[in-house]
Design a protein around this motif. Sequence first.
Motif, PDB file in Angstrom:
ATOM      1  N   MET A   1       0.846  -1.207   0.000  1.00 58.12           N
ATOM      2  CA  MET A   1       0.000   0.000   0.000  1.00 58.12           C
ATOM      3  C   MET A   1       0.880   1.256   0.000  1.00 58.12           C
ATOM      4  SD  MET A   1      -3.242  -0.674  -0.023  1.00 58.12           S
ATOM      5  CE  MET A   1      -3.973   0.805   0.672  1.00 58.12           C
ATOM      6  N   PRO A   2       0.465   2.291  -0.737  1.00 57.53           N
ATOM      7  CA  PRO A   2       1.233   3.534  -0.730  1.00 57.53           C
ATOM      8  C   PRO A   2       1.304   4.148   0.668  1.00 57.53           C
ATOM      9  CG  PRO A   2      -0.329   3.501  -2.556  1.00 57.53           C
ATOM     10  CD  PRO A   2      -0.656   2.329  -1.682  1.00 57.53           C
ATOM     11  N   ASN A   3       2.464   4.721   0.988  1.00 59.35           N
ATOM     12  CA  ASN A   3       2.680   5.373   2.283  1.00 59.35           C
ATOM     13  C   ASN A   3       2.469   6.880   2.110  1.00 59.35           C
ATOM     14  OD1 ASN A   3       3.355   5.645   4.964  1.00 59.35           O
ATOM     15  ND2 ASN A   3       5.557   5.616   4.620  1.00 59.35           N
ATOM     16  N   LEU A   4       1.267   7.247   1.633  1.00 55.99           N
ATOM     17  CA  LEU A   4       0.987   8.642   1.316  1.00 55.99           C
ATOM     18  C   LEU A   4      -0.002   9.215   2.313  1.00 55.99           C
ATOM     19  CD1 LEU A   4       0.748   8.335  -2.566  1.00 55.99           C
ATOM     20  CD2 LEU A   4       2.549   9.478  -1.282  1.00 55.99           C
ATOM     21  N   LYS A   5       0.540   9.883   3.318  1.00 56.31           N
ATOM     22  CA  LYS A   5      -0.272  10.523   4.337  1.00 56.31           C
ATOM     23  C   LYS A   5       0.296  11.918   4.568  1.00 56.31           C
ATOM     24  CE  LYS A   5       0.170   9.296   8.670  1.00 56.31           C
ATOM     25  NZ  LYS A   5       0.101   8.522   9.932  1.00 56.31           N
ATOM     26  N   ASN A   6      -0.572  12.915   4.606  1.00 59.65           N
ATOM     27  CA  ASN A   6      -0.096  14.288   4.777  1.00 59.65           C
ATOM     28  C   ASN A   6       0.700  14.436   6.068  1.00 59.65           C
ATOM     29  OD1 ASN A   6      -1.395  14.966   2.421  1.00 59.65           O
ATOM     30  ND2 ASN A   6      -3.129  15.984   3.413  1.00 59.65           N
ATOM     31  N   GLY A   7       1.764  15.236   5.995  1.00 53.87           N
ATOM     32  CA  GLY A   7       2.566  15.505   7.183  1.00 53.87           C
ATOM     33  C   GLY A   7       4.042  15.584   6.851  1.00 53.87           C
ATOM     34  N   GLU A   8       4.848  15.859   7.893  1.00 59.46           N
ATOM     35  CA  GLU A   8       6.300  15.888   7.764  1.00 59.46           C
ATOM     36  C   GLU A   8       6.880  14.628   8.389  1.00 59.46           C
ATOM     37  OE1 GLU A   8       8.458  19.539   8.557  1.00 59.46           O
ATOM     38  OE2 GLU A   8       6.559  20.638   8.605  1.00 59.46           O
ATOM     39  N   PHE A   9       7.909  14.078   7.749  1.00 54.88           N
ATOM     40  CA  PHE A   9       8.464  12.799   8.179  1.00 54.88           C
ATOM     41  C   PHE A   9       9.994  12.852   8.154  1.00 54.88           C
ATOM     42  CE2 PHE A   9       4.467  12.281   5.959  1.00 54.88           C
ATOM     43  CZ  PHE A   9       3.707  11.537   6.847  1.00 54.88           C
ATOM     44  N   ASN A  10      10.593  12.034   9.007  1.00 54.34           N
ATOM     45  CA  ASN A  10      12.031  11.854   9.045  1.00 54.34           C
ATOM     46  C   ASN A  10      12.304  10.448   8.522  1.00 54.34           C
ATOM     47  OD1 ASN A  10      14.572  12.890   9.630  1.00 54.34           O
ATOM     48  ND2 ASN A  10      14.622  11.986  11.662  1.00 54.34           N
ATOM     49  N   VAL A  11      12.739  10.336   7.277  1.00 52.27           N
ATOM     50  CA  VAL A  11      12.789   9.039   6.600  1.00 52.27           C
ATOM     51  C   VAL A  11      14.241   8.617   6.362  1.00 52.27           C
ATOM     52  CG1 VAL A  11      12.045   7.738   4.576  1.00 52.27           C
ATOM     53  CG2 VAL A  11      10.608   9.601   5.449  1.00 52.27           C
ATOM     54  N   PRO A  12      14.662   7.454   6.899  1.00 48.27           N
ATOM     55  CA  PRO A  12      16.025   6.984   6.627  1.00 48.27           C
ATOM     56  C   PRO A  12      16.146   6.430   5.206  1.00 48.27           C
ATOM     57  CG  PRO A  12      14.855   5.417   8.027  1.00 48.27           C
ATOM     58  CD  PRO A  12      13.931   6.580   7.811  1.00 48.27           C
ATOM     59  N   LEU A  13      17.023   7.029   4.418  1.00 48.50           N
ATOM     60  CA  LEU A  13      17.294   6.581   3.053  1.00 48.50           C
ATOM     61  C   LEU A  13      18.787   6.322   2.955  1.00 48.50           C
ATOM     62  CD1 LEU A  13      15.253   9.348   1.154  1.00 48.50           C
ATOM     63  CD2 LEU A  13      14.413   7.103   1.877  1.00 48.50           C
ATOM     64  N   ASN A  14      19.148   5.080   2.702  1.00 50.35           N
ATOM     65  CA  ASN A  14      20.558   4.694   2.659  1.00 50.35           C
ATOM     66  C   ASN A  14      21.306   5.124   3.916  1.00 50.35           C
ATOM     67  OD1 ASN A  14      20.558   3.395   0.086  1.00 50.35           O
ATOM     68  ND2 ASN A  14      20.523   5.396  -0.905  1.00 50.35           N
ATOM     69  N   GLY A  15      20.626   4.975   5.078  1.00 44.62           N
ATOM     70  CA  GLY A  15      21.261   5.249   6.357  1.00 44.62           C
ATOM     71  C   GLY A  15      21.319   6.710   6.753  1.00 44.62           C
ATOM     72  N   ILE A  16      20.714   7.597   5.949  1.00 48.16           N
ATOM     73  CA  ILE A  16      20.723   9.035   6.244  1.00 48.16           C
ATOM     74  C   ILE A  16      19.289   9.516   6.388  1.00 48.16           C
ATOM     75  CG2 ILE A  16      21.340  11.335   5.372  1.00 48.16           C
ATOM     76  CD1 ILE A  16      23.577   9.904   3.765  1.00 48.16           C
ATOM     77  N   ASN A  17      18.976  10.164   7.498  1.00 46.48           N
ATOM     78  CA  ASN A  17      17.618  10.665   7.722  1.00 46.48           C
ATOM     79  C   ASN A  17      17.334  11.847   6.802  1.00 46.48           C
ATOM     80  OD1 ASN A  17      16.840   8.824   9.726  1.00 46.48           O
ATOM     81  ND2 ASN A  17      17.853  10.019  11.319  1.00 46.48           N
ATOM     82  N   HIS A  18      16.263  11.718   6.020  1.00 46.34           N
ATOM     83  CA  HIS A  18      15.857  12.759   5.074  1.00 46.34           C
ATOM     84  C   HIS A  18      14.542  13.393   5.523  1.00 46.34           C
ATOM     85  CE1 HIS A  18      18.826  10.875   2.473  1.00 46.34           C
ATOM     86  NE2 HIS A  18      18.609  11.765   1.523  1.00 46.34           N
ATOM     87  N   TRP A  19      14.476  14.719   5.375  1.00 44.75           N
ATOM     88  CA  TRP A  19      13.222  15.430   5.626  1.00 44.75           C
ATOM     89  C   TRP A  19      12.293  15.228   4.431  1.00 44.75           C
ATOM     90  CZ3 TRP A  19      10.898  19.417   2.845  1.00 44.75           C
ATOM     91  CH2 TRP A  19       9.819  20.068   3.483  1.00 44.75           C
ATOM     92  N   VAL A  20      11.066  14.777   4.724  1.00 43.58           N
ATOM     93  CA  VAL A  20      10.053  14.525   3.694  1.00 43.58           C
ATOM     94  C   VAL A  20       8.747  15.167   4.144  1.00 43.58           C
ATOM     95  CG1 VAL A  20       8.719  12.761   2.460  1.00 43.58           C
ATOM     96  CG2 VAL A  20      11.134  12.343   2.991  1.00 43.58           C
TER      97      VAL A  20
END
Length: 295
Positions: free
Chosen positions: A1-20
């Motif tokens: 299922m798509p992970n599409l929910k309004n808001g700000e997230f801290n997402v680890p991508l390749n071991g680095i936390n990205h602002w989304v």
Amino acid sequence: MPNLKNGEFNVPLNGINHWVKIEGSEHKTIPLIILHGGPGGNHYVFERTAGPLLGKTRTVVYYEQRGCGRSDKPESDGDYTIELLISDFKELKKWLGVEKIDLLGYSFGGELALEITDCIPEEVRKLILSAPSLINTDIQQMVQITGFMSIGNYGLNHEISECFQKGSNLDTIYNRVWERVSPDIVDLLLFEDQEIARMNRALWEESNLLNTGLMSRTLLNNLVEVPLLDRLKTIHQQILVITGVFDRNTGMPISKLIHSNLPNSKLVLFRKSAHFPDLEEPEKFIKEINLYLNS
């Protein structure tokens, strides 16, 4: 299922936390992922100006690239290659859980959008390139140097002319110019309307987000094996290229060069804008993008 929910997230991508940040998920459109410029910039201004207007009708996804804005830095100052940026993007797309995406890249973000599409063409539907760059090219440096010469600062013009007369190479002149220019001169380069330039700079200062320059230096020192310009003819997606006729930073020469080498692109000129048509002509900017994405 798509992970599409309004808001700000801290997402680890390749071991680095990205602002989304996600807006407009209720519209259930193909996600429009926004790629910021710089290299090394952030989305702070766009998410407060044109972004919310796009979010009124579309699902919009912002993310700030590694070491940029509100995202964390990699451990090594050299971990900013195009390959790593594309790898981060692939991880973001997995986290979102979507098959197809649209891309909107402004300035260097337009160049990165083309690199991503070249790598995963079957996963990208449409692209919008706003004032795209070609950072590792002589023409990009020449556009900026002549752009600075065109804004009418006598002292700067004289200094640049002296550099050419002494036979300095293009890299030397380019670096000398950027070391010399003040914020006011940079605003004259980037904007036709200086009131909008002041608004933009106030938001830059309010954000308290700085461009370290690490990404730009790494990208300029790590050339890809086959230059992007030589790969454009293999990118067959529908592409909208947007450029301001007064753009002195990447400019019409870069946009026209990219447009002429893409097999399926449309070029739209903004007659009152320089490098940021999203700020100088926001209504036209949103209208053109929505018409294009809905066609």
